[in-house]
Design a protein around this motif. Structure first.
Motif, PDB file in Angstrom:
ATOM      1  N   UNK A 275       5.321   8.907 -24.902  1.00 50.96           N
ATOM      2  CA  UNK A 275       3.897   8.585 -24.782  1.00 50.96           C
ATOM      3  C   UNK A 275       3.631   8.360 -23.299  1.00 50.96           C
ATOM      4  N   UNK A 276       2.947   9.307 -22.686  1.00 52.13           N
ATOM      5  CA  UNK A 276       2.670   9.208 -21.254  1.00 52.13           C
ATOM      6  C   UNK A 276       1.247   8.716 -21.043  1.00 52.13           C
TER       7      UNK A 276
ATOM      8  N   UNK B 147      -3.475  11.612 -15.623  1.00 54.62           N
ATOM      9  CA  UNK B 147      -3.548  13.037 -15.927  1.00 54.62           C
ATOM     10  C   UNK B 147      -3.722  13.278 -17.418  1.00 54.62           C
ATOM     11  N   UNK B 148      -3.110  12.435 -18.241  1.00 54.20           N
ATOM     12  CA  UNK B 148      -3.169  12.595 -19.690  1.00 54.20           C
ATOM     13  C   UNK B 148      -4.151  11.633 -20.367  1.00 54.20           C
ATOM     14  N   UNK B 149      -4.302  10.455 -19.817  1.00 49.90           N
ATOM     15  CA  UNK B 149      -5.057   9.431 -20.544  1.00 49.90           C
ATOM     16  C   UNK B 149      -6.449   9.175 -19.994  1.00 49.90           C
ATOM     17  N   UNK B 150      -6.718   9.576 -18.753  1.00 48.79           N
ATOM     18  CA  UNK B 150      -8.044   9.358 -18.192  1.00 48.79           C
ATOM     19  C   UNK B 150      -8.483   7.916 -18.303  1.00 48.79           C
ATOM     20  N   UNK B 151      -9.731   7.712 -18.722  1.00 52.83           N
ATOM     21  CA  UNK B 151     -10.270   6.358 -18.848  1.00 52.83           C
ATOM     22  C   UNK B 151      -9.816   5.655 -20.136  1.00 52.83           C
TER      23      UNK B 151
ATOM     24  N   UNK C 258      -5.740   2.244 -24.048  1.00 54.74           N
ATOM     25  CA  UNK C 258      -5.410   2.537 -25.443  1.00 54.74           C
ATOM     26  C   UNK C 258      -4.047   3.202 -25.563  1.00 54.74           C
ATOM     27  N   UNK C 259      -3.758   4.133 -24.636  1.00 52.62           N
ATOM     28  CA  UNK C 259      -2.477   4.828 -24.697  1.00 52.62           C
ATOM     29  C   UNK C 259      -1.338   3.891 -24.316  1.00 52.62           C
ATOM     30  N   UNK C 260      -1.569   2.993 -23.393  1.00 54.65           N
ATOM     31  CA  UNK C 260      -0.542   2.020 -23.019  1.00 54.65           C
ATOM     32  C   UNK C 260      -0.166   1.160 -24.223  1.00 54.65           C
ATOM     33  N   UNK C 261      -1.156   0.810 -25.034  1.00 53.40           N
ATOM     34  CA  UNK C 261      -0.853  -0.008 -26.208  1.00 53.40           C
ATOM     35  C   UNK C 261       0.051   0.748 -27.189  1.00 53.40           C
TER      36      UNK C 261
END
Length: 445
Positions: free
Chosen positions: A144-145, A149-153, A157-160
């Motif tokens: 999960x990156x 480049x992948x998650x934008x704003x 949420x992606x960090x969680x």
């Protein structure tokens, strides 16, 4: 540790012929059998290693040694595990690679080494086959990156989601909630803290694990140096007046890649007036007859080992000037004196206090360090000149199994040219052994 209980990605029961699962497994097995590390380094490199009399390292034994080193450090520092993002550290822990330079600045691949538990590799999409050869990776999960480049704003949420995966491993295999991390952005530290996981210095763990090389690692390093020096020979053969620095430098890259090497970390080749001061990156300058040409390989070769050597050559058929000979003599004398001091039991501080240094008119342009560790890349320790030693310079002791490079750059302040020489030295039980063997330019001696 019973690693058989880990490895969710392993096939545990047969699939129906023709099923999607069976096709995926067959595809993976085919890809794994064609991995570059399985295919080896090719006839050219193998012939050169045979001629040099260097046996092949026992890679399974080497991989186990490395994991044991990491886990011993984790236990000593009371960590539940290590979370690694640096591709060199992942290589050390898993002996697997994937787009090494790209992932060095795009954190899409990471690895969790449990102190008492599995090695879990979080790899790039559809890359499970890239670590099947290693024998030390227990499980592969999709990474999960959360770089922009992948998650934008939506980074938070992606960090969680990323944090949930790490917390799961810590909860299942951690004796505590402390982990060592080598590189991580602030959002990751904050997310782990929210999950009551504290973060410690993973670089300290990994640099100390990598410090003492096994006999198999030394064999792999010897092979990398032989490959590097063969490429250096091709580069020297191409050195003629009229060739550009960039064209000459490309010969080293070509020779390294042809022998299964991986990359070169810098662009440190310069000629004539560009050799003073040091650290000019190689350019389109055309090398002239009578120029000095100095370079530092900084080369990551076969097995991922660094061959970090420097030489200075005279281009063409002109006789060297007295100044060129003098600079070369000062550099070779410094290297010889400082190499002789490298013995087990010698403290870092004592080593630099007794080391030869450039004369007064060359001291202002001195190289930044006298010695530095080397393994899969430049490593701990880094030892400055005695005059540059400060209260926050770490001390230590040379031990058998350590490998260090000894460096010299000699160029007069305001002078036209300079000389760069560097050798790679193994600390043995009774003294040292010079692993690098490429001859010096006899015309300058």
């Amino acid at each position: 540790m019973d690693t058989q209980r880990f490895g969710r990605h392993r096939k545990i029961m047969p699939f129906e012929p023709g099923s999607i699962e069976a096709l995926r497994e067959a595809s993976r097995e085919k890809a794994a059998s064609l991995n570059q590390h399985v295919l080896g380094y090719g006839a050219t490199a193998e012939a050169e290693w045979a001629a040099a009399g260097i046996a092949a390292p026992n890679l399974p034994v080497m991989r186990k040694y490395r994991l044991d080193r990491i886990r011993a450090e984790l236990k000593r520092r009371d960590y539940a595990g290590a979370l690694l993002y640096d591709p060199v550290n992942i290589r050390y822990a898993t002996d697997s690679t994937n787009m090494q330079l790209w992932v060095a600045h795009n954190p899409t691949r990471h690895c969790f080494v449990a102190t008492e538990g599995p090695v879990v590799l979080f790899d790039y999409f559809s890359c499970e086959h890239l670590s099947d050869h290693s024998g030390v990776v227990d499980e592969v999960r999709p990474a999960v990156s959360w770089m922009y480049l992948y998650s934008g704003e939506l980074t938070d949420e992606k960090v969680r989601r990323w944090g949930a995966g790490i917390a799961e491993l810590v909860a299942e295999f951690g004796g505590n909630r402390r982990i060592a991390v080598d590189h991580i952005n602030p959002e990751g530290v904050e997310e782990l803290a929210r999950r009551r996981i504290s973060v410690g210095n993973g670089e300290a763990v990994m640099e100390n694990a990598r410090l003492i090389k096994s006999s198999d690692e030394i064999l792999a390093m010897r092979r990398s140096i032989v490959a590097c020096e063969a490429a250096m020979g091709e580069m020297e053969a191409a050195l003629k007046p009229g060739i550009s620095e960039n064209e000459l430098w490309a010969e080293l890259h070509r020779g390294n890649i042809a022998r299964g090497g991986e990359w070169i970390e810098t662009r440190l080749l310069s000629s004539g007036p560009r050799t003073n001061p040091w650290f000019q990156e190689c350019s389109a300058r055309v090398i002239e007859n009578g120029d000095l040409v100095a370079f530092d390989t900084d080369l990551i070769g076969p097995y991922g080992f660094c061959a970090d050597l420097s030489r200075t050559w005279l281009c063409g058929d002109k006789q060297p000037s007295n100044e060129q000979r003098d600079l070369f003599r000062i550099a070779t004398d410094q290297i010889a004196h400082n190499t002789d001091l490298m013995r087990p039991g010698t403290s870092f501080r004592d080593l630099v206090e007794r080391s030869a240094v450039p004369p007064g008119d060359c001291f202002p342009t001195r190289y930044g360090v006298l010695y530095h560790g080397v393994g899969l890349a430049d490593e701990y320790p880094t030892l400055p000149h005695a005059s540059d030693w400060t209260a926050d310079t770490p001390d230590g002791v040379l031990e058998p199994g350590m490998v260090l490079c000894v460096e010299s750059y000699i160029g007069r302040l305001g002078g036209r040219e300079g000389v760069k020489i560097e050798e790679q030295i193994l600390i043995t039980g009774t003294g040292n052994e010079k692993l690098s063997a490429y001859p010096l330019d006899e015309r300058l001696l």
